[in-house]
Design a protein around this motif. Sequence first.
Motif, PDB file in Angstrom:
ATOM      1  N   THR A   1       0.890  -1.156   0.000  1.00 37.15           N
ATOM      2  CA  THR A   1       0.000   0.000   0.000  1.00 37.15           C
ATOM      3  C   THR A   1       0.922   1.197   0.000  1.00 37.15           C
ATOM      4  O   THR A   1       1.767   1.335   0.878  1.00 37.15           O
ATOM      5  CB  THR A   1      -0.905   0.002   1.246  1.00 37.15           C
ATOM      6  OG1 THR A   1      -1.754  -1.144   1.186  1.00 37.15           O
ATOM      7  CG2 THR A   1      -1.749   1.259   1.310  1.00 37.15           C
TER       8      THR A   1
ATOM      9  N   ARG B   1       1.650   5.502  -0.855  1.00 39.60           N
ATOM     10  CA  ARG B   1       1.166   6.854  -1.071  1.00 39.60           C
ATOM     11  C   ARG B   1       1.663   7.340  -2.421  1.00 39.60           C
ATOM     12  O   ARG B   1       2.574   6.762  -3.021  1.00 39.60           O
ATOM     13  CB  ARG B   1       1.652   7.766   0.058  1.00 39.60           C
ATOM     14  CG  ARG B   1       1.042   7.354   1.405  1.00 39.60           C
ATOM     15  CD  ARG B   1       1.604   8.117   2.542  1.00 39.60           C
ATOM     16  NE  ARG B   1       1.130   9.501   2.499  1.00 39.60           N
ATOM     17  CZ  ARG B   1       1.359  10.382   3.443  1.00 39.60           C
ATOM     18  NH1 ARG B   1       2.052  10.057   4.508  1.00 39.60           N
ATOM     19  NH2 ARG B   1       0.914  11.613   3.335  1.00 39.60           N
TER      20      ARG B   1
ATOM     21  N   ARG C   1      -4.129  12.432   3.599  1.00 38.99           N
ATOM     22  CA  ARG C   1      -3.256  11.332   3.209  1.00 38.99           C
ATOM     23  C   ARG C   1      -4.055  10.406   2.308  1.00 38.99           C
ATOM     24  O   ARG C   1      -5.183  10.034   2.623  1.00 38.99           O
ATOM     25  CB  ARG C   1      -2.766  10.585   4.450  1.00 38.99           C
ATOM     26  CG  ARG C   1      -1.906   9.386   4.143  1.00 38.99           C
ATOM     27  CD  ARG C   1      -1.262   8.811   5.396  1.00 38.99           C
ATOM     28  NE  ARG C   1      -2.176   8.603   6.496  1.00 38.99           N
ATOM     29  CZ  ARG C   1      -2.467   7.416   7.022  1.00 38.99           C
ATOM     30  NH1 ARG C   1      -1.916   6.323   6.548  1.00 38.99           N
ATOM     31  NH2 ARG C   1      -3.292   7.330   8.038  1.00 38.99           N
TER      32      ARG C   1
ATOM     33  N   GLU D   1      -3.770   6.753   0.056  1.00 39.46           N
ATOM     34  CA  GLU D   1      -3.001   5.540  -0.172  1.00 39.46           C
ATOM     35  C   GLU D   1      -3.645   4.722  -1.287  1.00 39.46           C
ATOM     36  O   GLU D   1      -4.864   4.727  -1.454  1.00 39.46           O
ATOM     37  CB  GLU D   1      -2.933   4.693   1.098  1.00 39.46           C
ATOM     38  CG  GLU D   1      -2.146   5.346   2.210  1.00 39.46           C
ATOM     39  CD  GLU D   1      -2.091   4.488   3.453  1.00 39.46           C
ATOM     40  OE1 GLU D   1      -1.170   4.726   4.258  1.00 39.46           O
ATOM     41  OE2 GLU D   1      -2.955   3.600   3.641  1.00 39.46           O
TER      42      GLU D   1
END
Length: 121
Positions: free
Chosen positions: A44, A46, A86, A88
């Motif tokens: 996973t 970013r 954020r 992801e």
Amino acid sequence: MSKNNHLNDVRGCTENHKCPVTSAMDVIGGKWKVIILYHLRDNTLRFGELRKRIPKITQKMLTQQLRELELNHLVERKIYAEVPPRVEYTSTYIADELRPIMDMLCDWSIRHHEKLRPDVE
């Protein structure tokens, strides 16, 4: 599906009926999509992490490719309500089914690297 059934599918391609290879390439084709999926397998990541792993891709192109992969249900995007936000990205089970194909591509490339790219070290 047997090998002969795949051949019949491909031979049956017409303007009114897409062949399976064309359909697959419409979803994963291009310079970056398989590379993005390769980096997301078992990870996973970013956006910035993907940029670091694929340094030659532009921010605009990565954004576009991730959106297309998401639309085709190959990538899942999760947004966290934080400041700054954020985001992801994770591969889906559909993308995970491509793992054997990506493994075969890697093996094929390693076996034939010198013939395919003799000018690259």
